[in-house]
Every structure is written in C-alpha cells, then in structure tokens.
Scaffold this motif. Structure first.
Motif, short mmCIF file in Angstrom:
data_model
loop_
_atom_site.label_atom_id
_atom_site.label_comp_id
_atom_site.label_asym_id
_atom_site.label_seq_id
_atom_site.Cartn_x
_atom_site.Cartn_y
_atom_site.Cartn_z
N UNK A 1 0.81 -1.22 0.00
CA UNK A 1 0.00 0.00 0.00
C UNK A 1 0.84 1.27 0.00
N UNK A 2 1.67 1.43 1.01
CA UNK A 2 2.47 2.64 1.11
C UNK A 2 3.88 2.21 1.51
N UNK B 1 2.55 5.00 -3.70
CA UNK B 1 1.38 4.48 -2.99
C UNK B 1 0.56 3.68 -4.00
N UNK B 2 -0.07 2.59 -3.56
CA UNK B 2 -0.90 1.82 -4.50
C UNK B 2 -1.96 2.69 -5.16
N UNK C 1 -7.53 2.63 -3.44
CA UNK C 1 -7.18 1.52 -4.33
C UNK C 1 -8.29 0.48 -4.37
N UNK D 1 -6.20 -0.55 7.17
CA UNK D 1 -4.78 -0.24 7.08
C UNK D 1 -4.44 0.71 5.95
N UNK D 2 -5.46 1.23 5.28
CA UNK D 2 -5.25 2.11 4.15
C UNK D 2 -5.89 3.46 4.43
N UNK E 1 -1.25 11.12 -6.86
CA UNK E 1 -2.28 10.32 -7.54
C UNK E 1 -2.88 11.11 -8.71
#
Lengths: 315, 315
Positions: free
Chosen positions: A158-159, A257-258, B191, B198-199, B260
């Motif tokens: 994720x990060x 980051x994803x 995502x 956790x995101x 992003x």
C-alpha cells in the motif's frame, strides 16, 4: 559497456510476449495452478492459454461446476487437470501448495478473493513467500507511446517504506530484464522533479536514487524524483530543464502508494479503452502470480498469463 | 427532488465551455492578470483568448520584451494592458494585488514559478486568500468517456488531512456546479472499495462520506471509498457488486495525494495524447487562478483560461 549504453532489443510488445510464450511452450509449458477455477471467465482464458500452447492449467475448485461451465460455454478443457476442492479457501491453499512444492510454475487467482489467495501465498506452511518482498508489477502499452511501460506497485504494498521501495524496484527490474529490457531506466515518481522536503515521495525518491548511485541497486539506471511527464517525455524533460540518465526515457515508473498506480492504469483503461493494453503480475515469491479479476479485459487476462509463463520459463 | 434525481444539462464539454466564455464575453470580459507575461507561449494564448472575445488580459512583466515577442511572433496585443514590472517576483505581486483589489477577475501564471506565484497569492498583504482552502481542480475529457471528469487535488495540497479533504470537495463541487453540473456525484478514491483499515485513503473516504450523509457537505452526492474503476464505470461497479449513489457515475474524483492526481492526468496526456483534453484551475481564493505551464498543450492552456473566465463570471 557498449551493450549497456545503447543497444536494445526490438521494442517489447504484448504481441511479442505472446509469441515468445507460445514458442517457449513448444518445449515446455509452465503449469498454471488456478485457485478456484469454477468460473466461466477464468476457465475461458486459461483454456485459451492452453489451446495457444503456452500454459498447462491445473484447475483447483469445484469439479462438477467446472465441467458444467465448460460444457455450457463450449470451453475445451483439453488436457487441463482438475483437482477437486471442497471450498474456495481449500482451493487457494491447495493451488498455492502446488506452487510452493514445485508442482506448478505459476499461481493464478480464480474466483477466490485476492485477500484469501494472498493469505495462502504468504502462509508459512503452504505459501510461496521467500525472503524477498512480494509486489505487483503492471505493464502498460498504448498506441501512442513508443515502449512498454512497467509500473510498480499499484496493487500489493500500500504505502511502501524505503526498504520496500528498494525491493519493489528490484522486483520490477527483474521482470523487465526477464522480458528483454537489458538495462531498464527506472523513474521514482513524485508530483514534482525537485526535492520538495515537505513531500515524502520526493524525499524518498532522492534517497533511493542516491542508493542506486552508490551501487546498492544494480541492473538498472535509477533516478528520481521525477514527475510523470518528465519521466516519460523527452520534450517535457527538455522544456522543464530536467536532466539525468532517466528523464524522458523511463521504462519503469515506481509510485509512492498503490492509489497512484491503481488510478493510473484504471484511468487509462477506462478513459481511453481502445488504445490501452495492460498486464499485471505479482513477483518476489517462489513463482509468479496472476491476480487479474472479472473487471479486467480478456486481453489483460491473457497477457498477464503470458507474462507469468515467460517469467516462469526464465527462472 | 425530481430535479435532483435525474435531470441534467446536455453533457459538459470544453467546446461548450469555450462557447459559453465567448457568449458571456460579449457582455463583460473578465480581466486576466498575467504574472510575468514576457513569454511567447503565454502571450500567444492570452491574446488568443482576447481575440476570441472572452478575456481582457492585463500583462504584468517586462514591457520591452513583451512588445518584442509580440512583434516577432505576430501576436496581436490588441487592447491588452501592459503593466511594466522590474522582476518576475514584482510581476507576481502586482498581478496578485490587482486580483485581490478587484482590478482583475482571474490570476494567471506567466513565466514565474508556481512557487513564487503561490507565495504572492497566499501573502497576507497582497494575496487573494480568503478563509477557505485554495486547491486545484483538473478537468479531463476523453473521446471514450461520456462526461467531463473533475479531479482534485492533483496540484496544490500535497497530502490533505480530513478537514482539507472536505474543503477540496467543496471547492471542486463549486466548480462543477458553476459549469452546469447541477448535483455532482463525488467519488472518494482509494485503491479499493472496501474500507481497508490499514489504508488511510480508504479510512478517510469512509469518514468524509459519512460526513456528507450527515449533511456536513451539501450540493453534491458523496460516496467512498471507491476504486477508480467502480467510480466511473457502471459495468465495473456491477461486476464487483459495488452499490451506492455514486458508483459508476462519478463526476468528480477526489484523490488522496497530489501524486495520484498528477500521475493520473499526466499518464492520460502523455500516453494517449490525441484523445485527451484537459484544463486546470486553482480555486478557493478571491479569484480563480490559472497555473498551466510550458509543458501543457495549447488547448489545455486555452481551456483553462476559458474555465477560469466562466467561473469569474458566475461569482
């Protein structure tokens, strides 16, 4: 050195990768363990991969439904092996076990959730995890861009912290090299190309870039921070006065980051569909993994299997 | 309620926005203060905006060079007003001061850096800052997507906290509504569409989405987390079983980090150039700002000025 500086194979395309997969398949077809294969969309593409001669599917799942679906949709199961499993979770574990024991060369997600499959993949007993980080590598080809663009990590980590970023680079460089990009150029992407000390993606890029300068990352030329425009476009790099060995020529873009990578390939896929082709694999484990889903196009699924099979053959 | 549910103006396009800017310009042309206008690329587009009848340029910068460039490139300065400034920094401050005092309706970046202009814009004395947050709104139109897509923030607020996310939504909703999208649908992008604890982007999206449910954000329908695919594509939303009032129909996508958004519009622009049209404005200040750069296409520059002029007219 001469080889490192300029010489490069003919441009890498999905067409060429499919060709290579078929060619390699004539000698040995990688065995693709499909976790929960009782799904028409999944069956269709893995059986096509078999018909095209580059994969030998091992179908883990509900045998009755697999046979029914194949009959209904006239999918040729051919020499596909079916391993009956009582649940999706069992299918995920058994398929993963096949990959970790050496009975399969590629692990592929069927209708099981990515979470369930990753849990099996990372399991200490049946899993395919090694000491390295498992991460996602996407590949993007468009009608207007000269080369295959690799991107990581838009799917798994994720990060990433600094150590994970280094491993993500190593994983994606390994994929690019296995597919024929001799010395890939890697751009660490931020919103800007200057080192803005208040922007973590830029600061991390500077650190990792310097690690590569000191020989801590090999087999690739790494630079960053770069913004996406000056990473891929020589004209944008020149207009902004951005120099260095990667600016304008990136083969691989590493995102922070994803969310960044996820939005990148989905925006291309959904906003310019006729001109964009993609594939994705998870690497860093004992075998490459394919985790495409129902929303991916047929081509994205087939390309991803071909990429994984080529990678399995190179190992 | 009937109006809220389904009725919508004909699809918003850059062509329609340019038409509207020209039409409004027949009554009153917004005055565009250009900070450091001594640049051929800048002069060409602001003078074209004047020729097309939707902007009245106020050129802050080096008068001698402005006149030389105009002569050399045969750019019609027409009734452009030139305000001689001794340095780029002075040009940024004076142009900003014109905007804050009401002598200009739009503030536009010339050859001064975005940093220098933003410093002037945020200055407590000459600046255009109000109590609200200033943020960037991008607009993206492609040949294959049915509607104009608004995106924020891909340019100014690097990694917005929750309060800033709410203000970014308010700013982008204000832009969409001013341009004719009656009740915009806002997707908070992550995502994934499930709330992965956790995101951070997913967790923040859940919180902000609930704030909107409780009436803390009005004038729009807000939902998230959504992944980009199920935000914009009804088919992807259906395949993944994602419901709600925004899934598949987003007019506005809110991203969690400038990286992003930045990568999103640059990937589209550089990988599928013939099919993508864009614009960008910074809003939330006393007047709208245009901060396009040399690497943006001519069309992106002209579209951005037109958007800012329409916004200035609506105020």
């Amino acid at each position: 050195v001469a080889k490192q500086i300029g010489k490069r194979e003919p441009p890498l395309t999905f067409k060429a990768i499919l060709e290579r997969a078929r060619k390699t398949g004539k000698i040995k077809q990688p065995r693709v363990a499909v976790a929960a294969a009782h799904d028409e969309v999944v069956l269709e593409v893995v059986c096509d991969a078999q018909t095209q001669g580059f994969a030998q599917p091992l179908l883990f799942g509900d045998e009755v439904r697999i046979r029914e679906m194949a009959k209904r949709r006239r999918i040729q199961l051919g020499s596909c092996e079916i391993i009956a499993c009582g649940s999706d979770r069992a299918a995920a574990r058994k398929a993963t076990e096949a990959a970790s024991s050496g009975d399969a060369d590629v692990l592929m997600k069927g209708v099981v959730t990515t979470g369930t499959l990753m849990k099996a993949a990372l399991d200490s007993e049946v899993g395919i995890k090694t000491t390295g980080l498992m991460s996602h590598v996407a590949m993007i080809e468009t009608d207007y861009f000269k080369r295959m663009l690799f991107m990581a990590d838009g799917g798994i980590v994720i990060e990433p912290d600094l150590e994970q970023k280094v491993e993500i680079i190593r994983n994606s460089v390994a994929v690019a090299r296995a597919l024929g990009v001799t010395l890939p150029k890697v751009a660490l992407i931020s919103s800007i190309e200057t080192v803005n000390l208040g922007m973590k993606s830029a600061v991390d890029a500077a650190i990792v870039s310097k690690m590569a300068d000191r020989g801590q990352i090999t087999g690739a030329i790494v630079d960053g921070p770069l913004a996406f425009d000056n990473a891929v476009s020589p004209e944008a790099a020149a207009l902004k006065g951005v120099g260095g060995p990667v600016a304008g020529q990136a083969d691989i873009v590493i995102v922070s980051h994803t969310d960044v990578g996820n939005v990148m390939y989905k925006a291309l896929t959904y906003l310019c569909p006729p001109h964009v082709r993609t594939a994705g694999v998870i690497v860093g484990g004992r075998v490459p993994m394919v985790v495409v889903s129902r929303v991916d196009t047929y081509d994205a699924r087939l390309n991803s299997i071909a990429v994984a099979c080529v990678l399995a053959g190179v190992r």
